[in-house]
Write a protein that holds these residues in place. Structure first.
Motif, mmCIF file in Angstrom:
data_model
loop_
_atom_site.group_PDB
_atom_site.id
_atom_site.type_symbol
_atom_site.label_atom_id
_atom_site.label_comp_id
_atom_site.label_asym_id
_atom_site.label_seq_id
_atom_site.Cartn_x
_atom_site.Cartn_y
_atom_site.Cartn_z
ATOM 1 N N ARG A 1 0.844 -1.204 0.000
ATOM 2 C CA ARG A 1 0.000 0.000 0.000
ATOM 3 C C ARG A 1 0.874 1.248 0.000
ATOM 4 N N ALA B 1 1.123 4.095 -2.953
ATOM 5 C CA ALA B 1 0.968 5.532 -2.710
ATOM 6 C C ALA B 1 2.172 6.311 -3.231
ATOM 7 N N THR C 1 2.284 7.162 -6.979
ATOM 8 C CA THR C 1 1.396 8.207 -7.517
ATOM 9 C C THR C 1 1.996 9.606 -7.430
ATOM 10 N N ALA D 1 -1.085 13.432 -0.554
ATOM 11 C CA ALA D 1 -0.476 12.118 -0.767
ATOM 12 C C ALA D 1 0.754 11.936 0.107
ATOM 13 N N PHE E 1 -0.382 11.158 3.552
ATOM 14 C CA PHE E 1 -0.851 9.776 3.623
ATOM 15 C C PHE E 1 0.331 8.813 3.704
ATOM 16 N N ILE E 2 1.379 9.090 2.934
ATOM 17 C CA ILE E 2 2.575 8.238 2.955
ATOM 18 C C ILE E 2 3.225 8.269 4.334
ATOM 19 N N TYR F 1 -7.857 1.474 -4.981
ATOM 20 C CA TYR F 1 -6.745 0.979 -4.169
ATOM 21 C C TYR F 1 -6.527 -0.517 -4.332
#
Length: 250
Positions: free
Chosen positions: A105, A109, A112, A124, A127-128, A198
């Motif tokens: 996952r 990420a 992208t 993003a 999120f990482i 996802y």
């Protein structure tokens, strides 16, 4: 005595109200928790279990259906607080849960980032950082497809890849109950593929839904959506047909 308890846990994440449905299985000798939510979910898990008169400290085993932040996020904290717990996961998924392999996952990420700019890229990156903060935990026992676990009259492991390569669902033959994890979700009363954007292999995910049709299912429990209301097998068949129709379009 055999019993199973879907645990509805409501919470806010990124400003949105959400819910997840871990499941507790219980027989005369074991209490098994299936998945455990995001990091810092111990109080929510404890309260949800208490609604069924179960003390979380009585849980003897945790089955992690796959390596995703909302399924494994509190596993390390649970193991730390209750060191007697045994943690189970599918053989090919265990290295990601343990951290000996980079989270797929997280890799997804990161891939992208080059396509994003501005606020999207900033979100993003945040999120990482969150994915990188997820605490890993050792897996005590690995599982394989079609394993029959000796609890609750027998719990069958079903390898249902697609969402992640080592994703599993669990089937209780004595109850004709399928615990789907993220193989399917319930959205507006319908079964859907879990978050297709996802999904690491959408075609494989659809094949996994097709595989579930081999089982007699009277009750279907989804991690996102809870207990499906209606004819589960008919709904699974319709979901497969919907994706087959999509593939046939020019």
């Amino acid at each position: 005595m055999t019993a199973y308890y879907p645990l509805e846990i409501e919470f806010e994440f990124n400003g949105l109200k959400q819910s997840i449905w871990p499941v507790i299985l219980q027989d005369e000798s074991d209490v098994i928790l299936i998945d455990c939510g995001y990091p810092d979910f111990l109080p929510l898990l404890e309260n949800a279990a208490l609604r069924h008169s179960i003390q979380l400290e009585t849980v003897t085993k945790i089955i992690l259906t796959h390596d995703d932040m909302d399924h494994t996020g509190s596993a390390a904290a649970l193991k730390r607080k209750y060191p007697h717990l045994e943690i189970y996961a599918f053989e090919s998924e265990a290295p990601y849960i343990e951290g000996t392999k980079k989270s797929l996952r997280l890799a997804q990420a990161e891939a992208t980032l080059n396509r994003l700019a501005g606020e999207e890229k900033s979100s993003a990156e945040q999120f990482i950082r969150f994915l990188e903060s997820i605490e890993h935990v050792p897996v005590d026992r690995t599982l394989n497809d079609n394993d029959i676990l000796p609890w609750c009259g027998g719990v069958q492991v079903i390898h249902t890849p697609g969402h992640t390569p080592g994703h599993i669902s669990l089937y209780l033959p004595s109850e004709q109950t399928l615990i789907a994890a993220d193989a399917v979700v319930i959205e507006d009363g319908r079964l859907e593929i879990a978050n297709p954007g996802y999904c690491l292999d959408l075609k494989e995910a659809v094949r996994s839904v097709q595989k579930l049709l081999d089982y007699e299912i009277s009750r279907l429990i989804c991690y996102h959506g809870g207990i499906f209301q209606g004819d589960a097998k008919k709904a699974l068949q319709q979901l497969v047909r919907d994706y087959e129709t999509m593939e046939e379009r020019p």
